[in-house]
Design a protein around this motif. Structure first.
Motif, PDB file in Angstrom:
ATOM      1  N   ILE A   1       0.838  -1.205   0.000  1.00 46.40           N
ATOM      2  CA  ILE A   1       0.000   0.000   0.000  1.00 46.40           C
ATOM      3  C   ILE A   1       0.869   1.249   0.000  1.00 46.40           C
ATOM      4  CG2 ILE A   1      -1.649   1.331   1.369  1.00 46.40           C
ATOM      5  CD1 ILE A   1      -2.830  -1.355   2.318  1.00 46.40           C
ATOM      6  N   ALA A   2       1.931   1.243   0.819  1.00 40.70           N
ATOM      7  CA  ALA A   2       2.812   2.399   0.920  1.00 40.70           C
ATOM      8  C   ALA A   2       3.510   2.689  -0.405  1.00 40.70           C
ATOM      9  CB  ALA A   2       3.839   2.175   2.020  1.00 40.70           C
ATOM     10  N   ILE A   3       3.961   1.639  -1.095  1.00 39.52           N
ATOM     11  CA  ILE A   3       4.672   1.870  -2.352  1.00 39.52           C
ATOM     12  C   ILE A   3       3.717   2.369  -3.429  1.00 39.52           C
ATOM     13  CG2 ILE A   3       4.504  -0.442  -3.356  1.00 39.52           C
ATOM     14  CD1 ILE A   3       7.620   1.805  -3.329  1.00 39.52           C
ATOM     15  N   ILE A   4       2.456   1.898  -3.421  1.00 38.43           N
ATOM     16  CA  ILE A   4       1.472   2.414  -4.365  1.00 38.43           C
ATOM     17  C   ILE A   4       1.190   3.891  -4.079  1.00 38.43           C
ATOM     18  CG2 ILE A   4      -0.976   2.331  -4.987  1.00 38.43           C
ATOM     19  CD1 ILE A   4      -0.840  -0.666  -4.918  1.00 38.43           C
ATOM     20  N   MET A   5       1.059   4.238  -2.808  1.00 37.11           N
ATOM     21  CA  MET A   5       0.837   5.633  -2.446  1.00 37.11           C
ATOM     22  C   MET A   5       1.999   6.508  -2.890  1.00 37.11           C
ATOM     23  SD  MET A   5      -0.771   5.199   1.399  1.00 37.11           S
ATOM     24  CE  MET A   5      -0.821   6.973   1.710  1.00 37.11           C
ATOM     25  N   MET A   6       3.230   6.006  -2.700  1.00 31.08           N
ATOM     26  CA  MET A   6       4.402   6.785  -3.073  1.00 31.08           C
ATOM     27  C   MET A   6       4.491   6.952  -4.589  1.00 31.08           C
ATOM     28  SD  MET A   6       8.281   6.327  -1.612  1.00 31.08           S
ATOM     29  CE  MET A   6       7.670   6.595   0.063  1.00 31.08           C
TER      30      MET A   6
ATOM     31  N   THR B   1      -1.860  -9.589  -4.267  1.00 36.56           N
ATOM     32  CA  THR B   1      -1.202  -8.681  -5.220  1.00 36.56           C
ATOM     33  C   THR B   1      -0.406  -7.609  -4.489  1.00 36.56           C
ATOM     34  OG1 THR B   1      -2.972  -9.040  -6.830  1.00 36.56           O
ATOM     35  CG2 THR B   1      -1.585  -7.098  -7.131  1.00 36.56           C
ATOM     36  N   LEU B   2      -1.022  -7.027  -3.464  1.00 40.52           N
ATOM     37  CA  LEU B   2      -0.322  -6.001  -2.689  1.00 40.52           C
ATOM     38  C   LEU B   2       0.866  -6.585  -1.946  1.00 40.52           C
ATOM     39  CD1 LEU B   2      -3.396  -4.016  -1.318  1.00 40.52           C
ATOM     40  CD2 LEU B   2      -1.655  -3.151  -2.897  1.00 40.52           C
ATOM     41  N   CYS B   3       0.717  -7.786  -1.427  1.00 41.68           N
ATOM     42  CA  CYS B   3       1.838  -8.440  -0.746  1.00 41.68           C
ATOM     43  C   CYS B   3       2.990  -8.688  -1.716  1.00 41.68           C
ATOM     44  CB  CYS B   3       1.388  -9.753  -0.116  1.00 41.68           C
ATOM     45  SG  CYS B   3       0.327  -9.566   1.330  1.00 41.68           S
ATOM     46  N   TYR B   4       2.645  -9.107  -2.930  1.00 41.66           N
ATOM     47  CA  TYR B   4       3.662  -9.334  -3.958  1.00 41.66           C
ATOM     48  C   TYR B   4       4.436  -8.049  -4.239  1.00 41.66           C
ATOM     49  CZ  TYR B   4       5.676 -10.662  -8.482  1.00 41.66           C
ATOM     50  OH  TYR B   4       6.543 -10.912  -9.525  1.00 41.66           O
ATOM     51  N   MET B   5       3.719  -6.950  -4.331  1.00 37.07           N
ATOM     52  CA  MET B   5       4.362  -5.661  -4.562  1.00 37.07           C
ATOM     53  C   MET B   5       5.185  -5.235  -3.353  1.00 37.07           C
ATOM     54  SD  MET B   5       1.264  -3.638  -6.485  1.00 37.07           S
ATOM     55  CE  MET B   5       2.290  -2.213  -6.825  1.00 37.07           C
ATOM     56  N   GLY B   6       4.667  -5.518  -2.158  1.00 37.18           N
ATOM     57  CA  GLY B   6       5.389  -5.165  -0.948  1.00 37.18           C
ATOM     58  C   GLY B   6       6.720  -5.877  -0.829  1.00 37.18           C
TER      59      GLY B   6
ATOM     60  N   ARG C   1       8.583  -6.617  -3.204  1.00 38.83           N
ATOM     61  CA  ARG C   1       9.469  -6.092  -4.243  1.00 38.83           C
ATOM     62  C   ARG C   1       9.464  -4.572  -4.259  1.00 38.83           C
ATOM     63  NH1 ARG C   1       7.248 -10.660  -4.917  1.00 38.83           N
ATOM     64  NH2 ARG C   1       8.303 -12.407  -5.988  1.00 38.83           N
ATOM     65  N   SER C   2       9.264  -3.968  -3.092  1.00 41.37           N
ATOM     66  CA  SER C   2       9.112  -2.516  -3.020  1.00 41.37           C
ATOM     67  C   SER C   2      10.369  -1.767  -3.459  1.00 41.37           C
ATOM     68  CB  SER C   2       8.716  -2.102  -1.600  1.00 41.37           C
ATOM     69  OG  SER C   2       9.685  -2.529  -0.662  1.00 41.37           O
TER      70      SER C   2
END
Length: 256
Positions: A17-22, A220-225, A227-228
């Motif tokens: 969530i944080a990386i999407i916000m950034m 999906t969000l965990c996957y992105m997290g 690989r942040s």
């Protein structure tokens, strides 16, 4: 008791969530900077959104450091702790220096001199002595944040203390995260990590909701997290290419 190989999906979720916000904030920044639209990011909702994304991201860094330290103690890892976190911090700091070099080449002004990766790299090393503490981190975090906020209200003559939070007249960086007040935010994360995950074990009610982690949006969000760092390193070139391809970007704004 939590298995030592288990990742805490809720931490990866929050990091995602944080990386999407950034990335979202940087998209708004790029649109504004490249002359397409006039978006106020220096105050108001835009500014708050950017700060919340950074605060969440840095708190999660602190929680992750706490988890890493707890796991290290449980598996009786013989590696020297200071050396381990120094290596990790230096690696992230060097990635920050690569971004600095890129900003020097492509940006018109305001080279990135102590951005979030520089901060995280240095903070990981400085945080090592604090990883064993809980309430002490909370008590230290508050004055660091207060003093750091006060330091942002004035400028000094020296040009060499910007990393600490003391800026000279005319200082400007597109991405700026000095140790004061941001190290206080990281200390809050360590406090939360040691409080919610003592000895690498959950104590929060989240442990009684295992099915949430199987939902596709959460996965999906965990996957992105997970690989942040990779997402952070490459998202800006991707955003610029997309804005250029859609005709929004004026690339003359990127370089002298």
């Amino acid at each position: 008791m939590t298995e030592l190989h288990e990742r805490f999906w809720e931490i990866d979720l929050l990091r995602g969530i944080a990386i999407i916000m950034m990335v979202g904030f940087h998209l708004l920044y790029d649109i504004n900077h490249m002359g397409a639209y006039d978006i106020n990011l220096a105050s108001g909702a835009g500014f708050i959104f950017g700060r919340l994304s950074a605060i969440l991201f840095i708190i999660i860094v602190g929680i992750s450091l706490s988890l890493s330290n707890s796991r290290k103690k449980r598996i009786h890892d013989p590696e020297n702790g200071l050396m381990k976190y120094t290596k990790r911090g230096v690696k992230i700091f060097l990635w920050g220096m690569i971004i600095t070099a890129g900003s020097y080449i492509f940006l018109r002004d305001g080279v990135i001199v102590f951005g979030i990766l520089h901060f995280i790299g240095v903070a990981i090393i400085l945080a090592y002595p604090f990883l064993r503490y809980k309430v002490a981190n909370l008590m230290l975090a508050i004055p660091v944040i207060v003093i750091g906020s006060w330091m942002q209200t004035f400028a000094i003559g020296s040009t060499w203390l910007f990393w600490l939070g003391l800026r000279s007249d005319g200082f400007h960086s597109y991405d700026y995260f000095p140790l004061f007040p941001w190290f206080g935010i990281l200390l809050l994360g360590i406090f939360l990590g040691n409080s919610l995950y003592p000895d690498y074990n959950r104590t929060s009610p989240i442990s009684r909701m295992p099915n949430i982690s199987d939902l596709l949006p959460v996965k999906t969000l965990c996957y992105m997290g997970e690989r942040s760092l990779m997402i952070y390193l490459f998202h800006q070139p991707v955003l610029v290419i997309l804005l250029y391809a859609t005709g929004i970007a004026d690339l003359s704004q990127l370089y002298p």
